[in-house]
Design a protein around this motif. Structure first.
Motif, PDB file in Angstrom:
ATOM      1  N   LYS A 230      20.560  -2.661  -6.752  1.00  0.00           N
ATOM      2  CA  LYS A 230      19.516  -3.046  -6.232  1.00  0.00           C
ATOM      3  C   LYS A 230      20.076  -2.325  -4.792  1.00  0.00           C
ATOM      4  O   LYS A 230      18.968  -1.200  -4.230  1.00  0.00           O
ATOM      5  N   PHE A 325      16.485   3.440 -11.285  1.00  0.00           N
ATOM      6  CA  PHE A 325      17.757   2.173 -11.055  1.00  0.00           C
ATOM      7  C   PHE A 325      16.835   1.385  -9.942  1.00  0.00           C
ATOM      8  O   PHE A 325      16.848   0.691  -9.942  1.00  0.00           O
ATOM      9  N   CYS A 328      13.655  -0.394 -10.501  1.00  0.00           N
ATOM     10  CA  CYS A 328      13.960  -0.944 -11.711  1.00  0.00           C
ATOM     11  C   CYS A 328      13.509  -2.518 -11.470  1.00  0.00           C
ATOM     12  O   CYS A 328      13.895  -2.546 -10.508  1.00  0.00           O
ATOM     13  N   ASN A 330      12.966  -6.530 -10.574  1.00  0.00           N
ATOM     14  CA  ASN A 330      14.301  -7.055 -10.642  1.00  0.00           C
ATOM     15  C   ASN A 330      13.786  -8.332 -10.099  1.00  0.00           C
ATOM     16  O   ASN A 330      13.103  -8.190  -9.207  1.00  0.00           O
ATOM     17  N   LEU A 349      18.718  -7.154 -12.816  1.00  0.00           N
ATOM     18  CA  LEU A 349      19.506  -6.381 -13.504  1.00  0.00           C
ATOM     19  C   LEU A 349      20.769  -6.105 -13.015  1.00  0.00           C
ATOM     20  O   LEU A 349      21.366  -6.069 -12.173  1.00  0.00           O
ATOM     21  N   GLY A 361      22.420   1.235 -18.106  1.00  0.00           N
ATOM     22  CA  GLY A 361      22.428  -0.110 -17.568  1.00  0.00           C
ATOM     23  C   GLY A 361      21.927  -1.068 -18.534  1.00  0.00           C
ATOM     24  O   GLY A 361      22.331  -1.006 -19.470  1.00  0.00           O
ATOM     25  N   CYS A 363      19.416  -4.504 -18.362  1.00  0.00           N
ATOM     26  CA  CYS A 363      19.022  -5.852 -17.405  1.00  0.00           C
ATOM     27  C   CYS A 363      18.731  -6.961 -18.798  1.00  0.00           C
ATOM     28  O   CYS A 363      18.965  -6.683 -20.038  1.00  0.00           O
ATOM     29  N   ILE A 380       9.671  -2.066 -18.360  1.00  0.00           N
ATOM     30  CA  ILE A 380      10.825  -1.382 -17.452  1.00  0.00           C
ATOM     31  C   ILE A 380      11.243  -0.128 -18.366  1.00  0.00           C
ATOM     32  O   ILE A 380      11.642   1.089 -18.075  1.00  0.00           O
TER      33      ILE A 380
END
Length: 486
Positions: A230, A325, A328, A330, A349, A361, A363, A380
């Motif tokens: 992140k 991303f 996203c 988190n 993530l 990716g 998660c 998501i």
């Protein structure tokens, strides 16, 4: 060999734990440890079974006079999380763990220790080997691949085990009894990437976010630690606008259930903006350090010049990837209303990397409320679908609903109170214990989970508190002595 470990009490447990540290056993690479445990059971003359997925079951008859007690299944998982510091040379498929005593703790040299769940496995082995304990019929269930998909628990068949009570030994706080856990779900993301040739007049760099604590994405998700992926995408989002940065490759995180500790990217910027770009990295490092001053004291964000890559992401691909991303979700999504202080829903993530014409990716979503987990998955999915990525979900496993009428809970509360003069705390955990899956296969089981105090699992800082292991063992021994009759 650290001989101090062999002097720790209970010696029988620590002996087996040390043996486990000498056997490479990362998730999905458990053959050596399966063979070790099978050989252990057979040398004791005990019935030893390996099921079709690789779980090991060892049966030990009741001690004389205890034959009428309910059967107990002692359960732990054989695999461990393979995490190491970037400067540590270690092959988890070949090298033993360098465990050692550090004051009140046992830890490892630059790698995960494997106390999760090696202490639980070692305790079960010590019970199987002991000739001086009182207990009813015992079955030890050693599952595989708990850390990367719970393959062993998913693959366990009904009818193999005969016990009435499951004692899971995979919790990480002494003095606490766990009666519920969150369910989980994996999100798998895939971007198609178009590439352009590297233009002239650009300077190339390698960006590196390092020095983070990481940790268990369930147990530690509420501690406010930084996620290296992140942070990296936060910078890239700004650098794309401010400097026209071009991305050539991304590599962040390593395991689905570990908070990412490191993330890297190879990028390029117009040479006339190179000095300003380097200054921006330093400024962002100061921002990150200020924001995470208490939780991430060794955080570092560095830039160094790199060889020029042949290809870079084209502008449209890069824009979608960076924004998706960066946006996203988190971390903690919601705290529990029913149990104050417990995380209800979260997402980690965990992994992003480029390979050929793809960026991948992953998660790991967790929740004790199935509908909340589903809603988070939809959120998501919506983000990545808008960005043109493919996303699918797999590896889902159920939570474990607390049973307020549990007999083994009442027994262990009373035993602990008699031993230590206080009632142990009753808790649920925001992590994926195997109990939810196992209870689905054996719905008759009365289940509970407990363990010694382990800190920083799933990270190279993992350590187990020595005194708590002794209390955990003594509590287990006394519990087995007090299992009720059938």
């Amino acid at each position: 060999m650290n001989k101090e470990i062999f002097k720790l009490e209970p010696q029988a447990l620590w002996k087996h734990f040390y043996s486990l540290t000498q056997i490479p056993r990362p998730s999905k690479k458990e053959k050596a440890v399966i063979d070790f445990v099978v050989d252990f059971g057979k040398k004791l003359g005990l019935e030893t079974i390996v099921d079709e997925v690789g779980n090991v079951i060892i049966r030990k008859p009741a001690t004389p006079g205890m034959e009428n007690r309910k059967g107990v299944v002692l359960q732990g998982h054989l695999d461990m999380v393979p995490q190491k510091n970037s400067d540590k040379v270690h092959d988890f498929e070949k090298d033993p763990i360098e465990a050692y005593v550090d004051g009140e703790w046992v830890t490892a040299n630059g790698t995960t220790l494997g106390a999760d769940n090696g202490i639980g496995v070692a305790a079960a082995m010590a019970v199987l080997e002991a000739t001086d304990l009182q207990h009813g019929p015992i079955e030890a269930l050693f599952t595989i691949d708990e850390e990367t998909g719970m393959t062993g628990a998913f693959g366990l068949k009904p009818g193999l085990l005969q016990g009435d009570i499951l004692i899971n030994m995979d919790s990480e706080d002494e003095g606490e009894l766990y009666v519920g856990c969150a369910g989980g779900l994996d999100a798998n993301i895939e971007f198609e990437v178009k590439h352009d040739k590297m233009p002239s007049g650009f300077t190339s760099y390698k960006l590196a976010v390092t020095g983070l604590k990481g940790g268990h994405s369930g147990m530690d998700i509420s501690l406010g630690r930084a996620n290296s992926i992140k942070l990296l995408f936060r910078f890239l989002y700004n650098a794309e606008k401010d400097f026209g940065v071009k991305v050539a490759s991304i590599d962040g995180g390593s395991l689905r259930n570990a908070i990412p500790r490191e993330a890297f990217a190879v990028v390029a910027v117009p040479s006339e903006k190179a000095a300003e770009f380097e200054k921006a990295v330093s400024e962002f490092e100061k921002i990150f350090k200020a924001e995470f001053a208490l939780t991430e004291p060794t955080l570092a964000f560095n830039v160094e010049k790199a060889d020029s890559p042949e290809m870079i992401f084209d502008s449209e691909s890069q824009s979608k990837i960076v924004r998706a991303f960066f946006g996203c979700p988190n971390g903690v999504v919601r705290m529990s209303d029913a149990m104050p202080g417990l995380v209800e829903t979260s997402t980690n993530l965990a992994r992003v990397y480029s390979e050929g014409d793809k960026v991948y990716g992953q998660c790991l979503l967790r929740s004790s409320v199935d509908s909340a987990k589903d809603a988070l998955a939809q959120k998501i999915a919506a983000i990545f679908e808008l960005a043109g990525a493919k996303i699918d979900f797999d590896g889902g496993y159920p939570g474990w609903k607390p049973n307020p009428d549990s007999v083994i809970l009442k027994v262990m509360q009373n035993v602990y109170n008699d031993m230590y003069g206080k009632i142990p705390e009753i808790k649920a955990i925001h992590a994926g214990l195997e109990c939810g899956l196992l209870g689905g296969v054996y719905p008759n089981w009365d289940m509970i989970s407990f363990g010694p105090t382990i800190r920083f699992p799933h990270s190279p800082d993992e350590k187990v508190h020595i005194e708590s292991v002794k209390k955990f063992w003594d509590f287990l021994v006394e519990t087995l002595k007090n299992i009720p009759e059938k």
